[in-house]
Structures are given as structure tokens and as C-alpha cells.
Design a protein around this motif. Sequence first.
Motif, PDB file in Angstrom:
ATOM      1  N   TYR A 164      19.841 -20.418  22.075  1.00  0.00           N
ATOM      2  CA  TYR A 164      19.285 -21.023  23.430  1.00  0.00           C
ATOM      3  C   TYR A 164      18.031 -20.416  23.732  1.00  0.00           C
ATOM      4  CZ  TYR A 164      21.187 -16.745  25.692  1.00  0.00           C
ATOM      5  OH  TYR A 164      21.330 -15.624  26.041  1.00  0.00           O
ATOM      6  N   GLY A 197      25.693 -22.323  35.740  1.00  0.00           N
ATOM      7  CA  GLY A 197      26.176 -20.978  35.506  1.00  0.00           C
ATOM      8  C   GLY A 197      25.098 -20.086  36.043  1.00  0.00           C
ATOM      9  N   GLN A 216      18.620 -16.029  31.211  1.00  0.00           N
ATOM     10  CA  GLN A 216      17.483 -16.413  30.178  1.00  0.00           C
ATOM     11  C   GLN A 216      17.023 -17.760  29.983  1.00  0.00           C
ATOM     12  OE1 GLN A 216      19.592 -14.147  27.148  1.00  0.00           O
ATOM     13  NE2 GLN A 216      18.364 -12.327  27.774  1.00  0.00           N
ATOM     14  N   THR A 275      28.399 -18.687  42.079  1.00  0.00           N
ATOM     15  CA  THR A 275      28.395 -17.376  42.651  1.00  0.00           C
ATOM     16  C   THR A 275      27.027 -16.410  42.217  1.00  0.00           C
ATOM     17  OG1 THR A 275      30.845 -17.059  41.838  1.00  0.00           O
ATOM     18  CG2 THR A 275      29.758 -15.150  42.737  1.00  0.00           C
ATOM     19  N   ASN A 293      33.670 -20.970  26.920  1.00  0.00           N
ATOM     20  CA  ASN A 293      34.490 -21.436  27.995  1.00  0.00           C
ATOM     21  C   ASN A 293      33.914 -22.813  28.454  1.00  0.00           C
ATOM     22  OD1 ASN A 293      36.212 -21.719  30.340  1.00  0.00           O
ATOM     23  ND2 ASN A 293      34.368 -20.749  31.627  1.00  0.00           N
ATOM     24  N   PRO A 322      34.557 -25.680  31.180  1.00  0.00           N
ATOM     25  CA  PRO A 322      35.509 -26.052  32.187  1.00  0.00           C
ATOM     26  C   PRO A 322      35.616 -27.520  32.180  1.00  0.00           C
ATOM     27  CG  PRO A 322      33.418 -24.709  32.899  1.00  0.00           C
ATOM     28  CD  PRO A 322      33.325 -25.160  31.638  1.00  0.00           C
TER      29      PRO A 322
HETATM   30  O1  N01 Z   1      28.695 -16.049  30.800  1.00  0.00           O
HETATM   31  P1  N01 Z   1      29.230 -15.499  32.010  1.00  0.00           P
HETATM   32  P2  N01 Z   1      27.179 -15.674  29.950  1.00  0.00           P
HETATM   33  N1  N01 Z   1      31.635 -24.239  37.803  1.00  0.00           N
HETATM   34  O2  N01 Z   1      30.570 -15.703  32.052  1.00  0.00           O
HETATM   35  C1  N01 Z   1      29.915 -20.006  35.904  1.00  0.00           C
HETATM   36  C2  N01 Z   1      26.581 -11.223  27.335  1.00  0.00           C
HETATM   37  N2  N01 Z   1      25.262 -11.708  27.373  1.00  0.00           N
HETATM   38  O3  N01 Z   1      27.181 -16.752  28.770  1.00  0.00           O
HETATM   39  O4  N01 Z   1      30.456 -16.317  38.588  1.00  0.00           O
HETATM   40  C3  N01 Z   1      30.735 -23.645  38.102  1.00  0.00           C
HETATM   41  O5  N01 Z   1      28.596 -14.306  32.500  1.00  0.00           O
HETATM   42  C4  N01 Z   1      30.267 -18.653  36.296  1.00  0.00           C
HETATM   43  O6  N01 Z   1      30.314 -18.779  37.495  1.00  0.00           O
HETATM   44  P3  N01 Z   1      31.238 -17.523  38.308  1.00  0.00           P
HETATM   45  C5  N01 Z   1      26.795 -10.462  28.702  1.00  0.00           C
HETATM   46  O7  N01 Z   1      27.758  -9.409  28.357  1.00  0.00           O
HETATM   47  C6  N01 Z   1      24.345 -10.936  27.010  1.00  0.00           C
HETATM   48  O8  N01 Z   1      26.215 -16.110  30.861  1.00  0.00           O
HETATM   49  O9  N01 Z   1      32.537 -17.431  37.846  1.00  0.00           O
HETATM   50  N3  N01 Z   1      30.153 -22.550  37.513  1.00  0.00           N
HETATM   51  C7  N01 Z   1      29.133 -17.637  35.726  1.00  0.00           C
HETATM   52  O10 N01 Z   1      27.990 -17.779  36.465  1.00  0.00           O
HETATM   53  C8  N01 Z   1      27.307 -11.464  29.407  1.00  0.00           C
HETATM   54  O11 N01 Z   1      27.977 -10.813  30.715  1.00  0.00           O
HETATM   55  C9  N01 Z   1      23.151 -11.303  27.163  1.00  0.00           C
HETATM   56  O12 N01 Z   1      31.425 -17.977  39.867  1.00  0.00           O
HETATM   57  C10 N01 Z   1      31.064 -22.046  36.501  1.00  0.00           C
HETATM   58  C11 N01 Z   1      28.765 -18.570  34.455  1.00  0.00           C
HETATM   59  O13 N01 Z   1      29.340 -19.806  34.605  1.00  0.00           O
HETATM   60  C12 N01 Z   1      28.040 -12.287  28.568  1.00  0.00           C
HETATM   61  O14 N01 Z   1      27.409 -12.454  27.293  1.00  0.00           O
HETATM   62  C13 N01 Z   1      22.649 -12.844  27.248  1.00  0.00           C
HETATM   63  C14 N01 Z   1      32.125 -22.859  35.955  1.00  0.00           C
HETATM   64  C15 N01 Z   1      29.308 -17.915  33.339  1.00  0.00           C
HETATM   65  O15 N01 Z   1      28.567 -16.493  33.139  1.00  0.00           O
HETATM   66  C16 N01 Z   1      28.441 -13.742  29.107  1.00  0.00           C
HETATM   67  O16 N01 Z   1      27.231 -14.299  29.610  1.00  0.00           O
HETATM   68  C17 N01 Z   1      23.729 -13.601  27.211  1.00  0.00           C
HETATM   69  C18 N01 Z   1      32.551 -23.771  36.813  1.00  0.00           C
HETATM   70  N4  N01 Z   1      33.894 -24.283  36.480  1.00  0.00           N
HETATM   71  C19 N01 Z   1      24.975 -13.204  27.218  1.00  0.00           C
HETATM   72  N5  N01 Z   1      32.752 -21.894  35.092  1.00  0.00           N
HETATM   73  C20 N01 Z   1      21.823 -10.241  27.166  1.00  0.00           C
HETATM   74  O17 N01 Z   1      21.896  -9.506  26.329  1.00  0.00           O
HETATM   75  C21 N01 Z   1      32.041 -20.912  34.742  1.00  0.00           C
HETATM   76  N6  N01 Z   1      31.004 -20.896  35.701  1.00  0.00           N
HETATM   77  C22 N01 Z   1      20.736 -10.595  28.008  1.00  0.00           C
END
Ligand code: N01
Length: 480
Positions: free
Chosen positions: A45, A171, A178, A196, A136, A138
Motif C-alpha cells: 500500500y 480504519g 501510513q 476508534t 480481516n 468485515p
Molecule cells: O490493522 P489494525 P493495521 N468498522 O488491526 C478498524 C502492524 N503494522 O493493518 O480500533 C470500522 O491495527 C479498527 O477499528 P477499532 C502493526 O503491528 C505495522 O492497521 O477496532 N472500523 C482499526 O482502526 C499493526 O498493529 C506497521 O475500532 C473497523 C483498523 O480497522 C498491525 O500491523 C504498518 C472495522 C484495524 O487496525 C495491524 O495494523 C502497518 C469495522 N467493522 C501494520 N473493523 C508499521 O510498522 C476494523 N476496523 C508502521
Amino acid sequence: MRFAIIGAGMAGILATIKLHEAGHDDVVVYEKADRVGGTWRENTYPGIACDVPSHAYTYSFEPNPEWSHRFSPGDEIQAYFEGVAARRGVGDVVRFGEEVTACEFTDGRWRLTTSTGRHDAADVVIAATGVLHHPNIPAFEGIETFRGAVFHSARWDHAVPLDGRRVGVIGTGSTAVQITSALVERVAHFCLFQRTPQWVIQVDNPAFSAEERAAFRADPDKVRRLHDNLSRSFREAFAAAVIDADSPKMRAIEDECRRNLEQHVTDPVLREKLRPTYRAACKRLVASPDFYEKIQHPNAELVTSAIVRVEPEGVRTADGVLHELDVLVLATGFRADRFVRPTVVRGRDGVDLDEVWKDGPVAYLSVAVPGFPNFFMLNGPNGPVGNFSLIEVAEMQVGYILQLVEQVRAGRCREVSPTWQATQDLEAERREAAVGTVWTTGCNSWYLDKDGIPATWTFSFDRFCDEMAAPRLDAYELVG
Ligand code: N01
């Protein structure tokens, strides 16, 4: 002895190298995709980077003087892993495009079946299948009616144009943050759908100059020292803080996040929308150089009203507003409880791993499961994720597994697996230690299991190092 490794990502590449170094030359790696790289191959991404500093996010034995930035972008990280794999001959033993669909332990060996219908047998299986691997997705009502493009962040469709278009991202995790930084200025309108708010710690991401890189190249010890110093300070500053929610270190991180919000978000209404009501680092802490700046850009809109459904033209929220979009990105995280699954794994007497894990995945020290002899996992259940560098963790786990395998190679036994007693005792202690960590201070996150216990290492880093230094053989059943 024949070894089968599942997955050619960071951990599978590492295991192959270390097995070869230990003199095991009958190693096969099954990789479902057509390239090595795991998470860095799958996540492409815009804006992707790793928030562990690049010089720490390397194998300890393969320092890289060429990193472009303190937190280098994902394509550089992917190139690093491809480069290491090529230099170390890992690709020669990988069967690409072949997914292991089943592993069954019969007559003292693991029988593997792959997606191509191939059958193989191995004495030892190492599942290097990653932690955040299965998206995941939804079930948003009406999502199939959306006229624009929709995809998960880990399945980015690069054929879809973004410039000058209306893009929505659901999310607010590390991924969404990022993407926000990378896209806000490119698109016509950017909607971030926040369920959140997240605490965000500000990190600088300077580039390394040509001179700095030349100095690293000229002195490999300098790069090694940097790796070790970064790893040490990460452990001392962060890993130690998260397991003690009331520690001064944890409070300092929290203050840092609050200061970032107060200083950088000028509009008081937006600031309150962005302010979490839970403790910093309870959810996985988000690190960003400029998220608050980007979310205040005129192109950006933070939507906090709940998503009701997706319609052909966009996303309808509870306040009745239709957010019209051309592209909808689901940055909705991963199913963090999958590990080696959906591969069917059957241990002694045909016992199914899915059945053993019906109440949640458990493993002794996150590497092995009772009743599944000579079957090991890297970055398996309840191990150190989120509070340590996963590369450092995997390196220690491989060293530990090699010592267990040595019991078999040396003829002391034919099968090694942890006892139920040791596994249950450790699990009880781990759950008890969860009280007092920042993860249990009142938030929802992918760390938490169905009982609200963080599925991670709730002890200190030193304890993990001690455990990994040498297996306690009384925790294992050695058979044959
Ligand atoms: O996923 P996440 P990610 N309706 O699970 C929302 C690593 N990582 O891919 O908080 C609406 O953190 C959900 O909302 P809530 C790192 O370990 C590292 O971003 O559950 N919203 C949340 O905001 C990280 O922790 C890097 O209320 C919905 C989001 O989706 C892990 O990967 C970079 C929903 C999910 O956040 C995962 O990160 C990227 C719904 N039905 C990832 N369902 C770096 O090193 C979910 N959400 C920088």
C-alpha cells in the motif's frame, strides 16, 4: 533429517539459512506465492514502511549499509529480504506457488500435502507463516453494490488510479495512518473512517546521506553496533514500558503522544475527535512523522460517525451523510489468531490442531504444541509481538529450535514435543502476568483474545532471552 519449512518470508528465509549453517542440507521450503518476502511482498500500500528503525529491522548477521531512511519504505525491505535470500541460496530450496494444505504426523514423520497435489515427508516441520497474514474483512452491508474499486490494504490493487480521485479508508491502525500520509495530497478528497481514535507518537524519518551510507559500507562494525544499540534502546524504552502500565517509562510515552496531539492539531473539535479515551500503547502504538499534519490538510476529512452501509456511490454513515467515493480501502487489520491455519495440522493419534486450539491458540514459549512432535512455529501464539523486533525474536526462536532438533539428530530421541503440564503452567503464569501490562488497561485490540487476555509475551525481554538460550528439557517429552 529432512526439514520442511512453511513460508518464505522473513522467518522462513532465516530458518533456511540457519538450518544450512547447522549442516542440515535436506531442507525444502513451501511458499504459496511466486516470490520470497511474506508480509513485505503482500503489503504494497502507498506509504508502507516499518516502524522499527531499518538498521534494527535486519538480520543480525546481514547488516545493510544501504538503508535510505531511518524507517525505510516497504519496497526496500522487500528488496533486502530478496537480496539476502539470493545471496544465501535460499531460493534454490523453495518450491514457489505451492501451498501446504495438510501436515499429518504418522509413523514418526510428518506427511505433507500441497496445493499441487504433491506429497512429501519430513522429520521436522517449521511453520514460518507469519502473524498478521489473513486480512480481516468485515461484512459491511451493501459492499458488493459499490460502483468504485474496493480492496483490503494488504491486497492493494495498483491498477486503480488514485490521483485526483475520492478515496475512503476504513480504519485508524498503523496501516491506515501510513496510507493517509501518502495519499492525502494526491487525491481530490480523502475520507478516513475512524471507529476508534489512536494514540500517535511522532517519529522523525530522516534520509541517510550518501556520506553516511558510504561510512556504513566502509565499516561493517559501525552498522552492527547501530543494530545492537537500536535493539537495546527499543527494548529498554518500549518493551520494558508496555509490561508495566504504571511505570515512568510508560507515562513518558503517554505524555509524548499527548504532546503530539496537543501541539499539532490546532482545531479543538478535530483534536477531541482524535483523542483516545484509553491509555497510549494499549492498542498497538501508531508511529508517524506527520499524520496530524496530513489529517488537517484541506483534502482530508475525518469521519467519526459510524458506518451504516456501503452504497453504489459511497459509504453511508449514521448521521445520514453519504460519503461519495471512487475507491474504498479496507485498512481493517488481520485475523491474528490464524498462524499456520488454514493448513490442516494433525499430530499424534490424528489430533487436529484446530481442535487443540478451539479455545484459542496456545503453544509452549510460542514455538511448540504438546502432541505435535518435531513441529515448530516461528512467531507463534502468545509470543513477543508488538513489543519486540520480530526479527530478533525469530532469530532467538530458530536458535532454540535447533537445540531441540539436536536431541533428535544426536539420537537421544526421535520425537520432541512439550508436555501439557509445562505448557499449561506457563500459560497460566503468562495470563497472570497480563495484569499490569498496558494491553489490559481498557481498549479493544488485535492483541486481545476472547477473554480479554493479550495474546502476547507478557513477561520481560530478559526472560524471553533466558528461555530461548537453552531449552529446559524437563518441559519436553522426548520419545524413542
Ligand atoms: O490493522 P489494525 P493495521 N468498522 O488491526 C478498524 C502492524 N503494522 O493493518 O480500533 C470500522 O491495527 C479498527 O477499528 P477499532 C502493526 O503491528 C505495522 O492497521 O477496532 N472500523 C482499526 O482502526 C499493526 O498493529 C506497521 O475500532 C473497523 C483498523 O480497522 C498491525 O500491523 C504498518 C472495522 C484495524 O487496525 C495491524 O495494523 C502497518 C469495522 N467493522 C501494520 N473493523 C508499521 O510498522 C476494523 N476496523 C508502521
